[in-house]
Design a protein around this motif. Structure first.
Motif, mmCIF file in Angstrom:
data_model
loop_
_atom_site.group_PDB
_atom_site.id
_atom_site.type_symbol
_atom_site.label_atom_id
_atom_site.label_comp_id
_atom_site.label_asym_id
_atom_site.label_seq_id
_atom_site.Cartn_x
_atom_site.Cartn_y
_atom_site.Cartn_z
ATOM 1 N N GLN A 52 0.822 -1.203 0.000
ATOM 2 C CA GLN A 52 0.000 0.000 0.000
ATOM 3 C C GLN A 52 0.859 1.256 0.000
ATOM 4 O O GLN A 52 0.533 2.253 -0.653
ATOM 5 C CB GLN A 52 -0.933 0.001 1.221
ATOM 6 C CG GLN A 52 -1.889 1.204 1.284
ATOM 7 C CD GLN A 52 -2.779 1.281 0.065
ATOM 8 O OE1 GLN A 52 -3.394 0.304 -0.340
ATOM 9 N NE2 GLN A 52 -2.848 2.460 -0.538
ATOM 10 N N GLU A 53 1.986 1.206 0.729
ATOM 11 C CA GLU A 53 2.882 2.356 0.756
ATOM 12 C C GLU A 53 3.506 2.589 -0.620
ATOM 13 O O GLU A 53 3.694 3.734 -1.041
ATOM 14 C CB GLU A 53 3.959 2.137 1.812
ATOM 15 C CG GLU A 53 3.430 2.182 3.240
ATOM 16 C CD GLU A 53 4.476 1.800 4.279
ATOM 17 O OE1 GLU A 53 4.272 2.120 5.459
ATOM 18 O OE2 GLU A 53 5.498 1.188 3.888
ATOM 19 N N ALA A 54 3.817 1.503 -1.320
ATOM 20 C CA ALA A 54 4.340 1.641 -2.683
ATOM 21 C C ALA A 54 3.284 2.246 -3.602
ATOM 22 O O ALA A 54 3.587 3.094 -4.454
ATOM 23 C CB ALA A 54 4.787 0.277 -3.211
ATOM 24 N N THR A 55 2.021 1.828 -3.409
ATOM 25 C CA THR A 55 0.928 2.407 -4.200
ATOM 26 C C THR A 55 0.784 3.889 -3.906
ATOM 27 O O THR A 55 0.543 4.695 -4.815
ATOM 28 C CB THR A 55 -0.384 1.664 -3.888
ATOM 29 O OG1 THR A 55 -0.232 0.279 -4.200
ATOM 30 C CG2 THR A 55 -1.534 2.235 -4.702
ATOM 31 N N ASN A 56 0.927 4.269 -2.630
ATOM 32 C CA ASN A 56 0.851 5.688 -2.265
ATOM 33 C C ASN A 56 1.950 6.490 -2.955
ATOM 34 O O ASN A 56 1.719 7.626 -3.404
ATOM 35 C CB ASN A 56 0.975 5.847 -0.747
ATOM 36 C CG ASN A 56 -0.200 5.253 0.003
ATOM 37 O OD1 ASN A 56 -1.275 5.040 -0.571
ATOM 38 N ND2 ASN A 56 -0.016 4.977 1.274
ATOM 39 N N ALA A 57 3.143 5.908 -3.051
ATOM 40 C CA ALA A 57 4.258 6.602 -3.698
ATOM 41 C C ALA A 57 3.977 6.834 -5.178
ATOM 42 O O ALA A 57 4.285 7.896 -5.727
ATOM 43 C CB ALA A 57 5.546 5.814 -3.520
#
Length: 361
Positions: A52-57
């Protein structure tokens, strides 16, 4: 991973990049390939703790403008692997099932064409949306803690905006489901463009010292950051005034009128328009015309001018004398311009006012 169209020395470049991308999540590892001169090759690899953090980036930093000439292109590593493994023989993709979008104009189907209004009340900031019934208001929707300060309908009624510490949320449709959000902490003021295509947020504090921009113009439907400005603390709003169709927005800076064009968000003709002693302006509600007034200066009288955009040519003007203040008002359809003039009567030491209609052609 992210591809970056820039080259920096190792240490300062790494610090800048990690500060930007660490806002999207916890960075587990990172790698920046270097050439023989110890400069980056223009790309880097980042591993986040969660997907999810990668998606946010990707959603937050893809297209992010680092400066006037450099921007980020952010992709998953799996995207590159997918491109490398494309089969040579083309296969027709299977169609995806249609997913209906939220009807942002559902309130127009109300049989009696009642307008809607919203009220925030109580200790838990209960927000109620009501329809203007014939004899009494009819409750359409009510929620507790729907907003942390105030709410506002968009000019055409498509969206309801609520204010939160993390930013602004947009709601729409018959059930007022969330249709968008703008991540801008501690927003003080916000504004829709008249056509609802753009949304403006302003905070008295910047994101970080490295990102001093505190006024952001977003695209409403996609919630993408289109342009950001760094401004001092504002005690008035709106800072920008929009044309009726959202093609232009403008503001006064000293003795200049700064007009920006969309979707580029750049200055019209790459320069500000010199207008000595300009005090205020107003867009026409039906044409891309600006009415502005200039104060008196020595032997030069005050003047009200109607100017067309983008050629910035005057359509009409009127000189006024002994003026202390002027207020300008467009008629709703843009056929007339009313001018209220305050004048000082020297003998009586008092202020008088009158009004005039300026012909448009």
């Amino acid at each position: 991973s992210s591809g970056i169209n820039a080259e920096w020395p190792l240490r300062p470049g790494t610090n800048v990049l990690l500060k930007i991308f660490s806002k999207c999540g916890k960075i587990e590892t990172h790698h920046i390939p270097l050439d023989e001169n110890q400069k980056t090759k223009g790309y880097m690899f980042i591993v986040y703790k969660t997907g999810q953090e990668a998606t946010n980036a990707i959603s937050s930093c893809n297209g992010y403008k680092l400066d006037k000439t450099h921007c980020f292109a952010v992709n998953r590593l799996s995207d590159f692997e997918h491109c490398m493994n494309i089969p040579e023989q083309w296969e027709e993709p299977s169609p995806e099932p249609y997913k209906p979008q939220v009807n942002l104009k559902s309130w127009l189907s109300e049989p009696d064409c009642y307008d809607q209004f919203a009220i925030v009340h109580g200790k838990v900031r209960t927000t109620g949306v009501h329809s203007c019934g014939q004899s009494q208001a009819i409750q359409v929707q009510q929620r507790e803690n729907w907003t942390e300060s105030h709410v506002k309908f968009s000019p055409k009624g498509s969206y309801l905006a609520t204010c939160h510490k993390q930013g602004i949320a947009l709601w729409g449709g018959p059930d007022f489901s969330r249709v968008g959000r703008f991540l801008h902490p501690n927003v003080t003021y916000f504004q829709f463009s008249p056509c609802e295509k753009y949304f403006v947020t302003y905070s008295k504090t910047s994101f970080t010292p490295e990102e001093p921009q505190n006024l952001i113009i977003w695209e409403t439907r996609s919630c993408l950051n289109k342009r950001a400005f760094t401004l001092p603390v504002l005690n008035y709003w709106p800072y920008f005034k929009w044309s009726h169709d959202g093609q232009y927005f403008a503001t006064i800076t000293g003795d200049t009128l700064a007009i920006y064009a969309t979707p580029s968000m750049k200055l019209l003709d790459n320069k500000k328009l010199s207008v000595p002693n300009i005090r205020d302006f107003l867009w026409c509600p039906s044409e891309n015309w600006i009415a502005y007034w200039q104060s008196e200066n020595k032997n030069i009288p005050a003047r009200v001018t109607i100017m067309s955009v983008p050629d910035c040519e005057p359509i009409s003007y009127k000189n006024l004398f002994s003026v202390t203040n002027i207020a300008i008002y467009w008629q709703n359809s843009g056929n007339y311009l009313a001018v209220k003039v305050d004048r000082t009567i020297k003998k009586e030491k008092s202020t008088d006012c009158d009004s005039a209609l300026i012909p448009l052609l």
